[in-house]
Design an enzyme around this catalytic site. Structure first.
Site, PDB file in Angstrom:
ATOM      1  N   SER A 490       0.516  -1.253   0.229  1.00  0.00           N
ATOM      2  CA  SER A 490       0.386   0.125  -0.190  1.00  0.00           C
ATOM      3  C   SER A 490       0.488   1.167   0.095  1.00  0.00           C
ATOM      4  O   SER A 490       0.474   1.735  -0.881  1.00  0.00           O
ATOM      5  CB  SER A 490      -0.948  -0.177   0.663  1.00  0.00           C
ATOM      6  N   ASP A 491       1.604   1.374   1.266  1.00  0.00           N
ATOM      7  CA  ASP A 491       2.506   2.392   0.893  1.00  0.00           C
ATOM      8  C   ASP A 491       3.688   3.177  -0.607  1.00  0.00           C
ATOM      9  O   ASP A 491       3.050   3.928  -0.681  1.00  0.00           O
ATOM     10  CB  ASP A 491       3.187   3.343   2.764  1.00  0.00           C
ATOM     11  N   SER A 492       4.189   1.261  -1.038  1.00  0.00           N
ATOM     12  CA  SER A 492       5.174   1.511  -1.888  1.00  0.00           C
ATOM     13  C   SER A 492       3.891   2.154  -2.582  1.00  0.00           C
ATOM     14  O   SER A 492       4.441   2.891  -3.784  1.00  0.00           O
ATOM     15  CB  SER A 492       5.287   0.457  -2.010  1.00  0.00           C
TER      16      SER A 492
END
Length: 764
Positions: A490-492
């Protein structure tokens, strides 16, 4: 001499790629490469690290940096600046320091647009690969002499003064990693009393002083069973000394709360091959070395050990997450009642079917990650499982072809990567460089980075009926490493999306053609799909299983590994990406995105601690959480005056600023879940950068810029002659108890913080 090769698939017929190997980084030893002076420089770096290993335990990742700077003939041409005591920071000084960092960092970019870096640190990553290659008979071909030399150097560099090895390079000694490191040294040719500074003898004494290897944690018991015992993987332990890992688990019906599809993906992918090896009761070849190790590691003969009683033993040095009573009762029930049935006719027919189903899942994951697998622990286990199934099969050969993807070389030797951080590091690097606002000077760097980000986006979902294989959608995501890895994060994804959106507003003749709208929409879809009911974002797959299942955590040295959880970092990152997306595409899924942001903000506010801090799960620790959380809240429109959470977060950071203007947080904050300063109240530049950017997000420049000036002064005065920043403590972490070294952080975050400081603060 060693050299790093970029986007190179080689000539192995068993390797394949989805994007022509963009992002791949592999090391090659060439005895004819480099001049005598260059080789001397590398050797001096190796010896210097060994000499000073107790002061700074993490490598500065110098070997490839030396190579790239030589190849590009980089020379820092901007004069170094210092801010003297009693003097104000001027705009000229701050801008000069920023430009020096930006030009140096641009020179470290690889030919395919990414920034290579070490992503390692845990000391249990590498030994299982060595064990696997030893068991399968491929040690000499995959790890020839120069590789062995570097592995041994790594083990010597990270042996603690008491003779043991820690869970990670900064950790206290543990039975798990001391045993693994000792066996690794012996397999690689050291005698019982061999190794630099009597490394083997000191390590063995550490083990013996704590009662021998019988108290190694459960993961260690499994590998020793395969490799050391009369009954397990290495042949050093007995399978009856392990708690059961029944492969029948993989066809549990979906309505059960313990269904494998509800497990945290890493936990699932570790225990999948473990259960196959357990179900097969596989034992590696009993070689003369294995017989010697049995004598060296145990304090009593194997046939006198009560294996049933040692199942629950765990050395106190390793025990972070004790097993619950309910878990021990479950293991005992399986051990006493279930396993005897499943190994006898007719129930052994069910066991055979379970083994087939397990291997089907392993093969599916292998193919969908191009045989990289989800991570390094899984890599060695899945590779071994494929060899056990068919030693001469193509599955195993495809695994061998991807082994170089995990190898990394630095001045402290050869280690095994977690799985690489190419996409993650590059997305952060690009944002730092964009913030510098010197596009006319670094346009080619931004363009290459832009191309890498676009090439690295995952273009398809996992193959076939991926839901039946416990997989989530991945189309439109970014992985942590490269496209071939295939696992959405998700954060990538949020950081990759932010890069593409920022670059889309810049001149295409300088930074390249912007990403197609449909691909941006796919990324948004990934983010929306990963939000949970409480508003928080998970990393890999949606969270939602009952929290009580964490009581069944089978590991002793990690927390929160059974289920996927929600994280403030991922949540805040997604807020920033979606707010930025709305500016370019205000009508796309408008209501869903607005609801997402509202719920995400509520989550960040809800999980704030009473002292104003946020627990950071992927960086150390509360400083990291504050940077993300303050940034997420501010991006969503919250202000210092309107939001109590921001005011409390700012107060938390300000009260911790050190006398030198910096922040320094010990890694111990992560396992203890409370803020612990670095010894001597010293500062860490990466954490100082996080805190500085968090305060800038909150509008500190308008209230009182003094704390910002003090932090910026520390960063400017700490910059090195070449424009880089020094390596200090490890600042990455996972699962609360294990540190992960992001070697590029020391270059990215101080640069980014200086760029934001120049942009946001009025300077003379």
């Amino acid at each position: 001499m060693w050299r790093l090769k970029i986007a190179d698939g080689g000539n192995d017929p068993y390797i394949f790629s989805t994007n022509n190997f963009v992002g791949r980084q592999i090391w090659e030893f060439d005895p004819d490469y480099g001049t005598p002076e260059e080789r001397d420089e590398v050797e001096a770096a190796r010896e210097n690290f060994l000499k000073n290993r107790y002061q700074v335990q993490a490598s500065s990742d110098l070997i490839w940096r030396m190579q790239f700077l030589r190849e590009k003939n980089f020379k820092q041409t901007i004069a170094q600046v210092k801010v003297e005591d009693g003097k104000e920071i001027t705009k000229a000084n701050a801008t000069t320091a920023m430009k020096r960092g930006a030009h140096f960092f641009s020179a470290l970019q690889a030919s395919d647009g990414h920034w290579p870096a070490e992503n390692a640190g845990p000391l249990f990553f590498l030994p299982p690969l060595v064990f696997c290659l030893y068991i399968t008979g491929h040690l000499d071909t995959v790890l020839p002499v120069e590789y062995r030399k570097e592995i041994l150097h790594y083990l010597y560099c990270h042996q603690n003064e008491d003779g043991g090895w820690g869970l990670h390079v900064e950790g206290h000694s543990t039975m798990f990693c001391t045993t693994f490191s000792y066996i690794c040294m012996r397999i690689l040719g050291e005698g019982p009393d061999g190794g630099r500074d009597n490394a083997c003898a000191r390590g063995r004494k550490w083990i013996h002083d704590r009662g021998g290897v019988i108290s190694i944690p459960s993961w260690g018991k499994t590998w020793l069973s395969v490799s050391i015992s009369s009954v397990q993987i290495l042949g050093l332990f007995d399978w009856s000394g392990c708690n059961p890992m029944p492969p029948e688990f993989w066809f549990f019906p979906s309505f059960l709360p313990m269904h494998p599809g509800r497990m945290f993906c890493y936990c699932r992918m570790v225990y999948m091959p473990m259960s196959y090896l357990y179900g097969r009761r596989f034992i590696g070849p009993i070689t003369p070395l294995i017989l010697e190790l049995r004598q060296e590691l145990f304090l009593q003969p194997l046939n006198e050990i009560n294996w049933k009683k040692v199942r629950h033993l765990c050395a106190k040095e390793d025990l972070y997450y004790p097993h619950s009573l309910i878990q021990d009762l479950m293991w005992d029930s399986l051990y006493i009642c279930t396993e005897p049935l499943l190994t006898r006719w007719p129930f052994n027919k069910l066991r055979q079917k379970a083994l087939e189903v397990t291997m089907k899942h392993i093969h599916y994951e292998d193919e969908n990650t191009r045989y990289i697998t989800i991570g390094c622990i899984e890599k060695s286990l899945c590779m071994l499982a494929c060899w056990v199934e068919n030693p001469n099969g193509d599955y195993f050969k495809k695994h061998l072809a991807r082994t170089p993807d995990y190898i990394w070389i630095a001045e402290d030797g050869m280690k095994m990567q977690s799985f690489g951080s190419q996409a993650w590091d590059t997305s952060l690097a690009l944002q730092a460089l964009i913030a510098c606002n010197i596009t006319n000077e670094i346009g080619s760097t931004l363009k290459k980075g832009h191309e890498f980000i676009k090439e690295s986006q995952v273009k398809e979902n996992p193959s076939g009926d991926f839901k039946s294989m416990f997989r989530h959608i991945s189309k439109g995501s970014w992985t942590f490493s490269d496209q071939d890895h295939g696992w959405q994060i998700s954060d990538s994804t949020a950081e990759g999306l932010k890069c593409c959106l920022l670059l889309s507003t810049m001149p295409p003749e300088i930074v390249g053609v912007k990403m197609e709208s449909e691909q941006l929409f796919d990324a948004v879809n990934i983010l929306l799909s990963l939000q949970c009911k409480n508003g928080g974002l998970a990393v890999w797959e949606p969270a939602g299983a009952p929290k009580w299942l964490e009581l069944l955590n089978p590991t002793e040295f990690f927390a929160d590994v059974v289920l996927e959880h929600e994280y403030v970092e991922c949540t805040a990152s997604a807020i920033q990406a979606l707010v930025l997306f709305k500016k370019s595409y205000p009508g796309h899924r408008k209501n869903e995105i607005n609801n997402f942001i509202t719920n995400a903000v509520r989550f960040i506010e809800d999980v704030q601690n009473p002292d104003g801090s946020w627990y950071g799960n992927w960086g150390s620790c509360f400083t990291y959480g504050a940077w993300f959380s303050l940034g997420g809240l501010a991006t969503a429109g919250k202000t210092y005056n309107s939001c109590l959470a921001i005011r409390k977060g700012v107060e938390f950071l300000l009260k911790l600023q050190g006398d030198d203007g910096g922040w320094g947080e010990s890694w111990l904050s992560c396992p203890k879940e409370k803020y612990i300063p670095l010894e001597g109240n010293r500062s860490n530049l990466v954490q100082t950068a996080w805190a500085l950017m968090g305060l800038l997000h909150s509008g500190q420049a308008e209230r009182d810029p003094t704390p910002l000036h003090r932090a910026a002064k520390l960063l400017i005065n700490s910059q090195m002659e070449d424009g880089d920043f020094p390596q200090q403590e490890v600042t990455g972490v996972f699962k609360k108890n294990c540190m992960l070294h992001y070697a590029e952080y020391r270059s990215i975050f101080p640069l980014w913080a200086l760029a934001e400081y120049v942009r946001c603060v009025t300077l003379p």
